[in-house]
Design an enzyme around this catalytic site. Structure first.
Site, PDB file in Angstrom:
ATOM      1  N   LYS A  24      11.872 -22.425 -22.596  1.00 34.92           N
ATOM      2  CA  LYS A  24      12.525 -21.731 -23.705  1.00 34.92           C
ATOM      3  C   LYS A  24      13.486 -20.662 -23.188  1.00 34.92           C
ATOM      4  O   LYS A  24      14.592 -20.508 -23.712  1.00 34.92           O
ATOM      5  CB  LYS A  24      11.475 -21.102 -24.620  1.00 34.92           C
ATOM      6  CG  LYS A  24      10.734 -22.098 -25.495  1.00 34.92           C
ATOM      7  CD  LYS A  24       9.740 -21.411 -26.407  1.00 34.92           C
ATOM      8  CE  LYS A  24      10.420 -20.499 -27.405  1.00 34.92           C
ATOM      9  NZ  LYS A  24       9.471 -19.935 -28.384  1.00 34.92           N
ATOM     10  N   ASP A  52      10.106 -12.859 -33.586  1.00 37.96           N
ATOM     11  CA  ASP A  52       9.662 -12.895 -34.971  1.00 37.96           C
ATOM     12  C   ASP A  52       8.398 -13.733 -35.102  1.00 37.96           C
ATOM     13  O   ASP A  52       7.953 -14.383 -34.152  1.00 37.96           O
ATOM     14  CB  ASP A  52      10.765 -13.438 -35.889  1.00 37.96           C
ATOM     15  CG  ASP A  52      11.155 -14.863 -35.525  1.00 37.96           C
ATOM     16  OD1 ASP A  52      10.626 -15.402 -34.526  1.00 37.96           O
ATOM     17  OD2 ASP A  52      11.986 -15.443 -36.237  1.00 37.96           O
ATOM     18  N   TYR A  99      19.710 -23.323 -27.381  1.00 44.31           N
ATOM     19  CA  TYR A  99      18.507 -23.077 -28.199  1.00 44.31           C
ATOM     20  C   TYR A  99      18.969 -22.653 -29.591  1.00 44.31           C
ATOM     21  O   TYR A  99      19.197 -21.480 -29.853  1.00 44.31           O
ATOM     22  CB  TYR A  99      17.662 -21.971 -27.552  1.00 44.31           C
ATOM     23  CG  TYR A  99      16.287 -21.786 -28.159  1.00 44.31           C
ATOM     24  CD1 TYR A  99      15.150 -22.196 -27.479  1.00 44.31           C
ATOM     25  CD2 TYR A  99      16.105 -21.181 -29.397  1.00 44.31           C
ATOM     26  CE1 TYR A  99      13.877 -22.021 -28.009  1.00 44.31           C
ATOM     27  CE2 TYR A  99      14.851 -21.010 -29.947  1.00 44.31           C
ATOM     28  CZ  TYR A  99      13.737 -21.422 -29.248  1.00 44.31           C
ATOM     29  OH  TYR A  99      12.493 -21.248 -29.781  1.00 44.31           O
ATOM     30  N   SER A 113       6.235 -20.247 -32.369  1.00 44.77           N
ATOM     31  CA  SER A 113       5.970 -19.687 -31.038  1.00 44.77           C
ATOM     32  C   SER A 113       4.747 -18.781 -31.020  1.00 44.77           C
ATOM     33  O   SER A 113       3.999 -18.753 -30.038  1.00 44.77           O
ATOM     34  CB  SER A 113       7.206 -18.923 -30.540  1.00 44.77           C
ATOM     35  OG  SER A 113       7.492 -17.836 -31.398  1.00 44.77           O
ATOM     36  N   ASP A 170       9.246 -14.518 -41.060  1.00 47.74           N
ATOM     37  CA  ASP A 170       9.701 -15.566 -41.984  1.00 47.74           C
ATOM     38  C   ASP A 170       8.460 -16.123 -42.665  1.00 47.74           C
ATOM     39  O   ASP A 170       7.626 -16.765 -42.014  1.00 47.74           O
ATOM     40  CB  ASP A 170      10.442 -16.683 -41.246  1.00 47.74           C
ATOM     41  CG  ASP A 170      11.797 -16.237 -40.732  1.00 47.74           C
ATOM     42  OD1 ASP A 170      12.214 -15.121 -41.071  1.00 47.74           O
ATOM     43  OD2 ASP A 170      12.429 -16.999 -39.985  1.00 47.74           O
ATOM     44  N   ASP A 206       6.607 -16.683 -37.488  1.00 44.97           N
ATOM     45  CA  ASP A 206       6.688 -17.677 -38.561  1.00 44.97           C
ATOM     46  C   ASP A 206       5.315 -17.788 -39.201  1.00 44.97           C
ATOM     47  O   ASP A 206       4.316 -18.015 -38.506  1.00 44.97           O
ATOM     48  CB  ASP A 206       7.115 -19.037 -38.004  1.00 44.97           C
ATOM     49  CG  ASP A 206       8.505 -19.004 -37.411  1.00 44.97           C
ATOM     50  OD1 ASP A 206       9.421 -18.510 -38.095  1.00 44.97           O
ATOM     51  OD2 ASP A 206       8.676 -19.458 -36.270  1.00 44.97           O
TER      52      ASP A 206
END
Length: 647
Positions: free
Chosen positions: A244, A129, A253, A118, A183, A131
């Protein structure tokens, strides 16, 4: 099966206009032949004034939900990524020196941080968060990453909640870096050095890499390819933000639990943008529901013709791979090696998703006709009012760190329980709510954890072994509890449903995995209870349950979504999408008052079989049956909750 690669429900060309309009219409028809992705666009029409107005309304309606970040928050994320990048560079240099590389060479080998998901798509919300992927040269191993780099992160004062998941399908280090959850994956390329401006899209980079590195690289490669394949990135982003938010609010989701994850939603929105390349976000949201409420699954969604690359990595191809033919909602990633991003979807989760698509179409039809506002689309659904029977999974542990890992493991296994329940001949729907509810602390009673009544305040988290509390018997007192709810719909009435084996197999599998990964700690437990709807107040706050009550308007909208008016059917036929799989039973439909669930209580002090009569609200021991009053009020019922515990 080759048909699945090349065909689409939208294989026609949308020709408009009068044949006598001359060159103007010829030009228009040429535009209509434009192919984006696998097929021609359905419509090349541009926006009308009403579309602009509806798009502005859509954007305003998203603001209260925190889907847009402020400039300060965006700057903070960039600073964090900069710090993380410098840490990676420092670590790679130190590792290079430790492996006897000359300092002059160690200074130039490089190493980079790439974002995906995202954040890279530009649709992350406030507090979301990040990624990210750490890319290292060939002399840096994955073991170095999970050892020396992990130790370097532990030394950083900004890093909290650090945990490594080295044995995962895609190995990852998770952390909270100065307030932002990150992450961080790892990939080692077969290159001497990683330049600053390095493009990961080249397929040949995957040559001679192991599977885990390829999977780690896949996130960045897929995200970049999605952005390349959409006709208008800004329209795509606003549409994806809306979809979303809708998916999260409607409880669909979660890739882990068998729904759709972020990349799957992004690809569905990207496909909608390809089919309507000149449409504004408000129109795209409406068309999204029109297209996918009637998509002929398991017809795959593809953004482009799969690349003819052959580096030996497995790709999704039902012509070759037998297992791929059983995927229920295939949405195929556009970068090599192509994968199905929705292989976790089950029959139940597909049914839930499809009903939400139909409901979304009914609501957006009303929005476009000015019968309601966008806020209706983002209303939370009435999950707990849909079902009469639930399985509640309770996960408990002694400390917050233990609970974090324990819940992650259990959540990753819940979809296996759903698949098992679906195979039961009496169960038609096993609908898991993706929301994990934090419960009050647990006390022990005969060695079994029992939830306290709602309203109690949990004690302070016990984060170190020294803070763990023991009872009079020297047993660890569970301090944290989390809950998941699974709504059940049964096919028949007046039957006994024995779920003992199904649930005990699930709990044993969780413990087996925890023991194999050395995660299991004293005080960790998982318990499954059967709960009727009128008993939910023992687990959930009254305010939440009041919000869950169906209004007559919501009932009507659910009915409209399940049985669309003829006007919607005609509109769908004009675009030629195929009909979805037929489902005769609605999610809220359950005639199971006479169903009895039999399960085995695994308390070490008891080996009795319990039959729970759901109509009377009682739990009866087979060794000693007691009469009950059928008209007993739920609030005064002495019903005993049926549970399966494994501690």
């Amino acid at each position: 099966m080759s048909k699945m690669w090349t065909s689409s429900p939208y294989s026609h060309t949308n020709h408009q206009g009068n044949q006598n309009a001359g060159k103007t219409n010829e030009h228009q028809n040429q535009q209509n032949l434009k192919t984006l992705g696998m097929t021609s666009a359905i419509s090349m029409a541009g926006p009308k004034p009403i579309d602009i107005e509806k798009t502005n309304e859509l954007k305003e309606s998203l603001i209260p939900y925190g889907v847009f970040e402020s400039e300060v928050e965006m700057h903070h994320r960039m600073e964090i990524l900069g710090q993380l990048h410098r840490l990676v560079r420092q670590w790679i240099r130190d590792e290079s020196l430790r492996k006897n590389m000359p300092p002059s060479v160690a200074d130039t080998v490089g190493g980079n941080i790439y974002t995906f998901g995202s954040y890279r798509l530009g649709v992350h919300h406030r507090g979301a968060d990040i990624d990210a992927l750490c890319v290292a040269p060939r002399h840096i191993d994955r073991t170095d990453y999970f050892q020396s780099f992990y130790e370097l992160l532990k030394m950083q004062p900004q890093v909290k909640d650090l945990r490594a998941v080295e044995d995962a399908f895609v190995p990852v280090i998770k952390m909270n870096f100065d307030g932002i959850e990150i992450d961080l994956l790892f990939a080692r390329l077969a290159l001497k050095e990683i330049p600053d401006s390095f493009d990961l899209r080249d397929d040949m980079l995957l040559k001679n890499l192991d599977q885990k590195c390829v999977r780690s690289l896949n996130g960045c490669r897929v995200t970049d390819e999605i952005l390349r394949l959409v006709p208008n990135i800004e329209n795509f982003r606003l549409t994806l933000r809306a979809i979303k938010l809708w998916a999260k609010r409607h409880g669909i989701y979660s890739n882990t639990l068998g729904y759709l994850g972020g990349v799957s939603w992004a690809m569905l929105v990207a496909r909608t943008c390809q089919l309507y390349p000149n449409a504004l976000p408000a129109t795209l949201v409406h068309k999204f529901f029109l297209v996918f409420s009637q998509w002929k699954w398991p017809q795959p969604v593809l953004l482009k013709q799969p690349d003819s690359v052959n580096l030996g990595f497995p790709v999704w191809d039902p012509r070759v791979n037998l297992a791929d033919r059983f995927h229920l909602m295939p949405i195929i990633t556009p970068a090599y090696p192509q994968q199905n991003s929705t292989f976790n979807v089950s029959a139940s989760t597909r049914t839930v998703i499809m009903e939400e698509f139909r409901l979304g179409l009914a609501i957006t039809d009303e929005i476009m006709l000015n019968k309601c506002g966008w806020e209706r689309l983002f209303e939370a659904p009435n999950y707990f009012s849909r079902y009469r029977h639930f399985i509640v999974l309770l996960a408990s542990s002694a400390s917050s760190n233990d609970q974090l890992q324990w819940c992650g493991l259990i959540e990753s296994k819940i979809r296996h329980l759903i698949n098992t329940l679906e195979r039961n001949q009496h169960i038609t729907i096993a609908h898991v709510n993706p929301e994990c509810f934090n419960s009050v602390p647990l006390h022990t009673n005969g060695g079994q954890p029992l939830a306290l009544p709602p309203g109690a305040t949990p004690p302070a988290a016990a984060d170190t072994p020294g803070d763990v509390k023991l009872n009079d018997k020297g047993e660890v007192i569970p301090n944290h509890c989390s809950m998941w709810f699974i709504g059940l719909v049964f096919e028949k009435t007046n039957v006994n449903v024995d779920l003992t084996y199904d649930i005990s197999t699930f709990t044993k599998a969780v413990h087996f995995q925890a023991e194999n990964t050395s995660m299991l700690r004293e005080g960790m437990s998982i318990e499954a209870r059967h709960v009727r709807r009128k008993e939910l107040h023992q687990y959930l706050s009254p305010s939440l349950l009041r919000r869950e009550r169906l209004t007559s308007g919501t009932k009507r909208r659910l009915a409209d979504a399940q049985h669309p008016p003829n006007a919607q059917a005609n509109q769908a036929n004009n675009s030629q999408p195929s009909q979805p799989p037929k489902k005769t039973k609605r999610l809220s439909e359950s005639s199971t008052e006479d169903v009895s669930i039999i399960s085995y209580n695994e308390d070490s002090n008891s080996s009795n079989m319990y039959e729970v009569n759901l109509q009377n609200g009682t739990s009866t021991n087979h060794e000693e049956r007691k009469p009950t009053e059928k008209n007993e009020h739920p609030s005064t019922s002495n019903a005993q909750t049926n549970s399966i515990a494994c501690t």
